[in-house]
Motif scaffolding. Structure first.
Motif, mmCIF file in Angstrom:
data_model
loop_
_atom_site.group_PDB
_atom_site.id
_atom_site.type_symbol
_atom_site.label_atom_id
_atom_site.label_comp_id
_atom_site.label_asym_id
_atom_site.label_seq_id
_atom_site.Cartn_x
_atom_site.Cartn_y
_atom_site.Cartn_z
ATOM 1 N N ARG A 37 0.849 -1.197 0.000
ATOM 2 C CA ARG A 37 0.000 0.000 0.000
ATOM 3 C C ARG A 37 0.883 1.244 0.000
ATOM 4 N NH1 ARG A 37 -0.039 2.375 4.928
ATOM 5 N NH2 ARG A 37 -1.906 3.574 4.426
ATOM 6 N N TYR A 38 0.280 2.342 -0.422
ATOM 7 C CA TYR A 38 1.016 3.601 -0.473
ATOM 8 C C TYR A 38 1.455 3.995 0.925
ATOM 9 C CZ TYR A 38 2.061 8.471 -1.700
ATOM 10 O OH TYR A 38 2.678 9.678 -1.904
ATOM 11 N N ASP A 39 2.687 4.450 1.042
ATOM 12 C CA ASP A 39 3.227 4.841 2.340
ATOM 13 C C ASP A 39 2.507 6.077 2.864
ATOM 14 O OD1 ASP A 39 5.582 4.596 4.363
ATOM 15 O OD2 ASP A 39 5.569 6.707 3.771
ATOM 16 N N GLY A 40 2.430 6.170 4.175
ATOM 17 C CA GLY A 40 1.909 7.377 4.798
ATOM 18 C C GLY A 40 0.551 7.195 5.436
ATOM 19 N N PHE A 41 0.165 8.194 6.214
ATOM 20 C CA PHE A 41 -1.096 8.175 6.949
ATOM 21 C C PHE A 41 -2.031 9.228 6.357
ATOM 22 C CE2 PHE A 41 2.345 7.444 10.235
ATOM 23 C CZ PHE A 41 2.275 6.059 10.154
ATOM 24 N N LEU A 42 -3.156 8.782 5.857
ATOM 25 C CA LEU A 42 -4.135 9.683 5.247
ATOM 26 C C LEU A 42 -4.859 10.456 6.336
ATOM 27 C CD1 LEU A 42 -5.594 10.558 2.614
ATOM 28 C CD2 LEU A 42 -7.222 8.707 3.057
ATOM 29 N N TYR A 43 -4.952 11.758 6.168
ATOM 30 C CA TYR A 43 -5.565 12.608 7.180
ATOM 31 C C TYR A 43 -7.082 12.603 7.054
ATOM 32 C CZ TYR A 43 -6.434 16.766 10.066
ATOM 33 O OH TYR A 43 -6.884 17.634 11.025
ATOM 34 N N LYS A 44 -7.750 12.211 8.144
ATOM 35 C CA LYS A 44 -9.209 12.209 8.257
ATOM 36 C C LYS A 44 -9.923 11.452 7.147
ATOM 37 C CE LYS A 44 -9.997 16.218 11.197
ATOM 38 N NZ LYS A 44 -10.771 17.471 11.397
ATOM 39 N N GLY A 45 -9.264 10.491 6.558
ATOM 40 C CA GLY A 45 -9.913 9.665 5.543
ATOM 41 C C GLY A 45 -10.294 10.402 4.284
ATOM 42 N N HIS A 46 -9.670 11.563 4.043
ATOM 43 C CA HIS A 46 -9.993 12.360 2.855
ATOM 44 C C HIS A 46 -9.222 11.819 1.649
ATOM 45 C CE1 HIS A 46 -11.236 16.096 5.440
ATOM 46 N NE2 HIS A 46 -12.038 15.054 5.591
ATOM 47 N N TYR A 47 -9.748 10.760 1.041
ATOM 48 C CA TYR A 47 -9.079 10.168 -0.111
ATOM 49 C C TYR A 47 -9.092 11.132 -1.293
ATOM 50 C CZ TYR A 47 -8.832 5.644 2.183
ATOM 51 O OH TYR A 47 -8.530 4.625 3.055
ATOM 52 N N PRO A 48 -8.015 11.178 -2.050
ATOM 53 C CA PRO A 48 -7.954 12.110 -3.188
ATOM 54 C C PRO A 48 -8.999 11.779 -4.241
ATOM 55 C CG PRO A 48 -5.769 11.257 -2.620
ATOM 56 C CD PRO A 48 -6.765 10.428 -1.874
ATOM 57 N N GLY A 49 -9.640 12.802 -4.766
ATOM 58 C CA GLY A 49 -10.547 12.669 -5.886
ATOM 59 C C GLY A 49 -9.849 13.117 -7.160
ATOM 60 N N PRO A 50 -10.550 13.072 -8.294
ATOM 61 C CA PRO A 50 -9.930 13.451 -9.581
ATOM 62 C C PRO A 50 -9.371 14.866 -9.585
ATOM 63 C CG PRO A 50 -12.046 12.363 -9.917
ATOM 64 C CD PRO A 50 -11.945 12.628 -8.451
ATOM 65 N N ASP A 51 -9.980 15.792 -8.825
ATOM 66 C CA ASP A 51 -9.548 17.187 -8.827
ATOM 67 C C ASP A 51 -8.901 17.612 -7.505
ATOM 68 O OD1 ASP A 51 -10.594 17.606 -11.442
ATOM 69 O OD2 ASP A 51 -12.603 17.833 -10.582
ATOM 70 N N SER A 52 -8.517 16.637 -6.700
ATOM 71 C CA SER A 52 -7.949 16.961 -5.393
ATOM 72 C C SER A 52 -6.517 17.466 -5.504
ATOM 73 C CB SER A 52 -7.969 15.726 -4.481
ATOM 74 O OG SER A 52 -9.278 15.297 -4.219
ATOM 75 N N ILE A 53 -6.157 18.338 -4.576
ATOM 76 C CA ILE A 53 -4.760 18.705 -4.377
ATOM 77 C C ILE A 53 -4.193 17.725 -3.355
ATOM 78 C CG2 ILE A 53 -3.160 20.495 -3.624
ATOM 79 C CD1 ILE A 53 -4.717 21.168 -6.174
ATOM 80 N N ILE A 54 -3.058 17.131 -3.652
ATOM 81 C CA ILE A 54 -2.470 16.129 -2.762
ATOM 82 C C ILE A 54 -1.185 16.680 -2.154
ATOM 83 C CG2 ILE A 54 -1.534 13.798 -2.558
ATOM 84 C CD1 ILE A 54 -3.225 13.029 -4.989
ATOM 85 N N ILE A 55 -1.153 16.683 -0.828
ATOM 86 C CA ILE A 55 0.045 17.104 -0.102
ATOM 87 C C ILE A 55 0.684 15.887 0.548
ATOM 88 C CG2 ILE A 55 0.967 18.513 1.787
ATOM 89 C CD1 ILE A 55 -1.382 20.406 1.402
ATOM 90 N N ASP A 56 1.971 15.723 0.328
ATOM 91 C CA ASP A 56 2.758 14.713 1.033
ATOM 92 C C ASP A 56 3.694 15.452 1.977
ATOM 93 O OD1 ASP A 56 2.288 11.871 -0.162
ATOM 94 O OD2 ASP A 56 2.422 13.175 -1.923
ATOM 95 N N ALA A 57 3.558 15.150 3.265
ATOM 96 C CA ALA A 57 4.386 15.815 4.280
ATOM 97 C C ALA A 57 5.248 14.781 4.984
ATOM 98 C CB ALA A 57 3.504 16.543 5.294
#
Length: 237
Positions: A37-57
């Motif tokens: 699975r993709y590394d990292g912890f998703l914040y509040k279950g907000h999975y990226p949508g087609p137009d989402s901005i994705i931040i990796d911290a």
């Protein structure tokens, strides 16, 4: 940037260069395996949508700059709601003695109950000074782990004591924590906090960004300020 921070950055860069040199000489069958699975912890279950901005911290739980960067980023996430998705990747800096055990604790909490991961991260930030090098210099590794376990119970619950203790003996949680570190190395992370937006690294990583800076980065990407998309492109370039 302070001279101390610059020295830490140089040390980290040198350390990572050694890792890349070592991995580069390995045979293909000895390379790091792709995780399931993709590394990292998703914040509040907000999975990226087609137009989402994705931040990796990339955060180190015992890094002061990581701690200071979290409140403004959290405020920005609240403002943008579901339009921005965040993945936090634990990245233990080699010159922070207790970074690895705290990063491992985050993985353990996430495995036991994903809803406790971010509360635990915030708890580490709150009590971070207890895990700095100097206060724990004379303490054994086992004593530090025991202290971390007790802190974890405040968010995962006392009934999870046995599960938490067992997880620190579980080889899999060790491997998962290592994969997170190696993933950061593969992305060229040399310090914390380190941010990527839609896959592109932000300049001046290693220091906290304030709320207005996050707004200036994200607003144009969402088209909220017409005519400023070119400015955002220049920011990344």
């Amino acid at each position: 940037m302070s001279s101390g921070r610059e020295k830490r950055r140089i040390l980290s860069s040198f350390f990572l260069a050694l890792i890349f040199s070592f991995l580069g000489g390995r045979t293909a069958d000895a390379q790091v395996a792709i995780p399931p699975r993709y590394d990292g912890f998703l914040y509040k279950g907000h999975y990226p949508g087609p137009d989402s901005i994705i931040i990796d911290a990339f955060f180190d739980p015992v890094c002061p700059d990581s701690r200071d960067s979290w409140p403004p980023l959290k405020e920005a996430l609240k403002h943008y709601s579901h339009r921005v998705s965040l993945f936090v990747h634990p990245f233990p800096l080699p010159y922070h003695d207790n970074a690895y055990v705290t990063c491992r604790a985050l993985h353990i909490a996430n495995k036991l109950n994903a809803s406790t991961t971010y509360p635990l991260l915030e708890l580490f930030f709150k009590h971070q000074e207890k895990y700095y090098n100097k206060p724990t210099h004379t303490k054994s590794r086992a004593l530090v782990v025991d202290h971390v376990v007790k802190l974890m119970l405040k968010v995962v619950g006392n009934s999870s004591l046995s599960a938490v203790e067992s997880a620190f003996e579980d080889r899999q949680t060790d491997l998962t924590t290592r994969i997170s570190f190696k993933y950061g190395c593969s992305r060229g992370v040399t310090g914390t906090p380190f941010f990527f937006v839609n896959g592109f690294p932000l300049p001046d990583s290693g220091s906290a960004l304030d709320y207005n800076k996050w707004r200036s980065i994200i607003d144009p990407l969402l088209g909220e300020h017409k005519g400023k998309k070119e400015d955002t492109l220049h920011f990344f370039l």
